[in-house]
Every structure is written in structure tokens, then in C-alpha cells.
Design a protein around this motif. Structure first.
Motif, PDB file in Angstrom:
ATOM      1  N   ILE A   6     -45.677  30.163-100.969  1.00  0.00           N
ATOM      2  CA  ILE A   6     -46.016  29.168-101.268  1.00  0.00           C
ATOM      3  C   ILE A   6     -45.713  28.502-102.980  1.00  0.00           C
ATOM      4  CG2 ILE A   6     -47.940  27.893-101.794  1.00  0.00           C
ATOM      5  CD1 ILE A   6     -47.501  27.172 -99.440  1.00  0.00           C
ATOM      6  N   TRP A   8     -47.834  26.479-106.047  1.00  0.00           N
ATOM      7  CA  TRP A   8     -49.170  25.737-106.352  1.00  0.00           C
ATOM      8  C   TRP A   8     -49.058  24.890-107.743  1.00  0.00           C
ATOM      9  CZ3 TRP A   8     -53.831  24.662-103.186  1.00  0.00           C
ATOM     10  CH2 TRP A   8     -53.982  23.454-103.419  1.00  0.00           C
ATOM     11  N   ARG A  23     -58.519  29.346-101.599  1.00  0.00           N
ATOM     12  CA  ARG A  23     -58.938  30.191-100.907  1.00  0.00           C
ATOM     13  C   ARG A  23     -58.335  29.986 -99.451  1.00  0.00           C
ATOM     14  NH1 ARG A  23     -63.908  33.429-100.062  1.00  0.00           N
ATOM     15  NH2 ARG A  23     -64.164  33.331-101.803  1.00  0.00           N
ATOM     16  N   LEU A  26     -54.618  28.295 -98.656  1.00  0.00           N
ATOM     17  CA  LEU A  26     -53.667  29.812 -98.611  1.00  0.00           C
ATOM     18  C   LEU A  26     -54.020  30.203 -97.331  1.00  0.00           C
ATOM     19  CD1 LEU A  26     -54.349  31.004-102.711  1.00  0.00           C
ATOM     20  CD2 LEU A  26     -52.033  29.222-101.395  1.00  0.00           C
ATOM     21  N   TRP A  29     -52.754  28.654 -94.507  1.00  0.00           N
ATOM     22  CA  TRP A  29     -51.216  28.336 -94.548  1.00  0.00           C
ATOM     23  C   TRP A  29     -50.260  29.799 -93.936  1.00  0.00           C
ATOM     24  CZ3 TRP A  29     -51.876  26.089 -99.821  1.00  0.00           C
ATOM     25  CH2 TRP A  29     -52.111  25.120 -99.594  1.00  0.00           C
ATOM     26  N   VAL A  34     -47.523  34.270-102.766  1.00  0.00           N
ATOM     27  CA  VAL A  34     -48.069  32.866-103.181  1.00  0.00           C
ATOM     28  C   VAL A  34     -48.055  32.834-105.147  1.00  0.00           C
ATOM     29  CG1 VAL A  34     -50.371  32.082-104.047  1.00  0.00           C
ATOM     30  CG2 VAL A  34     -49.520  32.601-101.623  1.00  0.00           C
ATOM     31  N   TRP A  53     -56.576  35.502-101.739  1.00  0.00           N
ATOM     32  CA  TRP A  53     -55.431  35.823-100.355  1.00  0.00           C
ATOM     33  C   TRP A  53     -55.835  36.924 -98.848  1.00  0.00           C
ATOM     34  CZ3 TRP A  53     -49.669  37.935-102.587  1.00  0.00           C
ATOM     35  CH2 TRP A  53     -48.909  37.265-101.584  1.00  0.00           C
TER      36      TRP A  53
END
Length: 350
Positions: A6, A8, A23, A26, A29, A34, A53
Motif C-alpha cells: 500500500i 498513500w 489505522r 490499513l 486492507w 505500507v 499497523w
């Protein structure tokens, strides 16, 4: 199975409500790696990473290069995070640095982030002409034999958030040929835009698993609260049990409005609906947080402190402590089979 990545540009993580929302997204997903840009935080500790995470976060790089990932299948690769400068002159140095790092480590490479530049005029809603900066970006990709995957879910990754927004694609993942050969089903997908003017993007395989989590009752609810079974089930499905489903529905509608904004723009009513949906997302995230807090029965922590597996551990511990596996009455021992809780009434005993 290929890893899920990911990237972002979150545009700040200093607000508690925003960090809480990021949070939950994330974790929903379920990414293996990340990459966040523009957190606007002076210092990011390991505790902050874990709160965002969970316990999976094991490696942190403030410089943007994480090397030496090894999958269970033995495939070793390097990831480079990018937050590109706005100046064209500074960007030339970025291409040279990325090229040098790839040659130095000599590993299959994935590069991702906010490059702050587009490749073609078509990657900006206002169009325009091909510039030197665009050509240099494309030259860097060609010279390093990188693959610029098409974007599923939309053409742009940034919005100016105006009534008639300017849109552009400044965020992307670039992969090398070894990556493409190893993971032939690799795709790049744009996710729903909330909390930021940038869309999150995901690099993953195109196999999409999962589904709606089934609703389950605790056995003791059915026995002790049998008279309220119907009402409790309805309440749990509509108010509590469906929080994750409602979040996904909310994100889906936000994504649909984002697509419409790209193709034809939004009406005043649709812009208002977009705003309401974002507020609804914040409400749902807060409800889920409070629900876990209630399950854990830890009232001395703030609602925003569910971090990592703490609340889950306490909730599971309470469930174990509240179970009865052995019961002695008048010298007679009654024991349930191993692995089950004594939840049925002992008729004739008590």
C-alpha cells in the motif's frame, strides 16, 4: 502468493480521529508493506507504527529504502519508497539516485510512492503539453527497464478537492521485469479516497478473496437471553455486527463518486453526499473502536488506544476466564468434554 503493498500520501497524521481512521483502513486492507507520505509528524516511533499497523510492523526505514525482503518461496527483493520533490531540477537528482541504488543492491526492485510528477498530459484532467519533466520521468523508467502498470479503479490519484477539481496521477508503483515474471498476476489498484486529497494505491495479485464475516452468537446468549434472541440479533446485525460491512459499503460509494468526479464532475447534491459519507466513515470507525473497548472491559484507556493486539488479548482472556469447564456439586464432579465450555444448564443438579 505475492505480497500486498500500500502507498498513500495521507497529508498528516497528527489528528487523533484521522490516525484512528487510517489505522482501521490499513488493517482492513491487510497489506504486507505500507508506505505513507506526508505524515507531518516530527518523529515516528516504532510504537506509532505498531498502533497504525499492528504487530506485523517489524522493519522501519526513514530514508525510504527497505532492502532484502525474502518471501517464503525464496524470492528476495528490494522496495524503495518515493516522495518526489516539486522542483524539476531536484527531480533530476532523484532519478540519478534511484538508478544508483538499483545498481548498487542488484536486487529485483519495486518502487512506489508519490512522485509529484506525471508521465503524460493525459494523466492530468486539465491536459496540457508534454514537458521536460514528463520526458525525464519516462526516460528513467525506460532506462531502468521498469514496468509502469495500468491503474485499475480510476485514472487519477490526486484531487484538488474543489467544486470543479483538477485531477492528476502522481502516485504509482513501478516494478522490474523480475517482479513481473515472478508474479504474473500483479495489478495496481486505486482505493477509495478518504482523509486525504490523495487516493491510496495497492499493488497485489488479482485474486480477491475474503467476504462478509458471518454472524455468530455466543451459546450463553441463546440460553440466558433466549427471550431477547430476535431483538439482539437484529440489533447486532444492524448496529454492531455490520460495522465492517457498512464501512466497506461506505468506501464503495465513495469510490463510485470519485469515479464520477473524474468522468463528468459532481453535482452539488453529490458533493454533499461525498462529504456525508466521509463523516459516516469516521462514525463507523469510532463505533468499532468503542465496541472493542467494551469487549475488553478496559475503561481506563482512551478510546483511541486499542493499539496492536492488546484489546483482543484482554477480550479473549475474559472469555476464557468466564468459561466453566469443571463443576463440583455435593462432592460430585461434572466435567465437559475438552475444548468446550460448560454453557448448558445442569438440570437436576443445581
Amino acid at each position: 502468493m505475492m505480497p500486498k503493498l500500500i502507498s498513500w500520501n495521507v497529508r498528516g497524521l497528527n489528528e487523533v480521529s484521522k490516525m484512528l481512521g487510517v489505522r482501521h483502513l490499513l488493517r482492513g486492507w491487510g497489506a504486507n508493506l505500507v508506505c505513507l507520505q506526508e505524515t507531518k509528524m516530527e518523529f515516528i516511533s516504532r510504537a506509532v507504527i505498531r498502533s497504525l499497523w499492528g504487530e506485523r510492523s517489524s522493519r522501519i526505514s526513514v530514508f525510504g529504502v527497505i532492502r532484502g525482503f525474502r518471501r517464503r518461496d525464496g524470492f528476495r527483493w528490494m522496495f524503495t519508497r518515493v516522495y518526489g520533490p516539486n522542483s524539476d531540477d531536484s527531480r533530476v537528482g532523484l532519478w540519478d539516485e534511484l538508478t544508483g541504488m538499483r545498481a548498487w543492491w542488484n536486487l529485483p526492485t519495486c518502487i512506489g510512492g508519490d512522485f509529484n510528477v506525471i508521465r503524460f498530459p493525459s494523466e492530468r484532467s486539465s491536459g496540457g503539453s508534454l514537458t521536460r519533466a514528463m520526458e525525464e520521468f519516462s526516460d528513467f523508467i525506460r532506462e531502468n527497464l521498469l514496468v509502469d502498470l495500468s491503474m485499475i479503479g480510476g485514472d487519477y490519484t490526486w484531487s484538488s478537492n474543489r467544486d470543479r477539481p483538477i485531477l492528476s496521477r502522481t502516485d504509482r508503483f513501478l516494478i522490474c521485469g523480475e517482479w513481473e515474471s515472478k508474479y504474473s498476476d500483479v495489478t495496481q489498484r486505486r482505493l477509495g479516497r478518504v482523509y486525504s486529497d490523495h487516493f491510496p494505491i495497492m499493488l497485489s495479485g488479482n485474486r480477491r478473496g475474503g467476504g462478509r464475516r458471518p454472524f455468530r452468537f455466543e451459546k450463553m446468549w441463546l440460553k440466558k437471553l433466549k427471550v431477547f434472541k430476535g431483538d439482539l440479533k437484529k440489533w447486532n446485525e444492524e448496529v454492531v455486527g455490520n460495522v465492517n460491512y457498512n464501512k466497506n459499503q461506505c468506501l464503495s460509494e465513495i469510490d463510485e463518486l470519485d469515479r464520477r468526479e473524474e468522468s463528468q464532475g459532481l453535482t452539488g447534491e453529490e458533493n454533499e453526499r461525498h462529504r456525508v459519507l466521509k463523516e459516516e466513515m469516521e462514525r463507523l470507525v469510532e463505533m468499532e473502536e468503542i465496541n472493542w473497548r467494551h469487549k475488553s472491559r478496559v475503561t481506563w484507556l482512551k478510546e483511541g488506544d486499542k493499539c496492536t493486539k492488546f484489546f483482543h488479548r484482554v477480550a479473549n482472556s475474559n472469555r476464557r476466564n468466564n468459561s466453566i469447564t469443571v463443576l463440583e456439586v455435593d462432592g460430585v464432579t461434572y466435567e465437559e468434554p475438552q475444548g468446550e465450555f460448560l454453557s448448558e444448564p445442569l438440570s437436576g443438579v443445581i
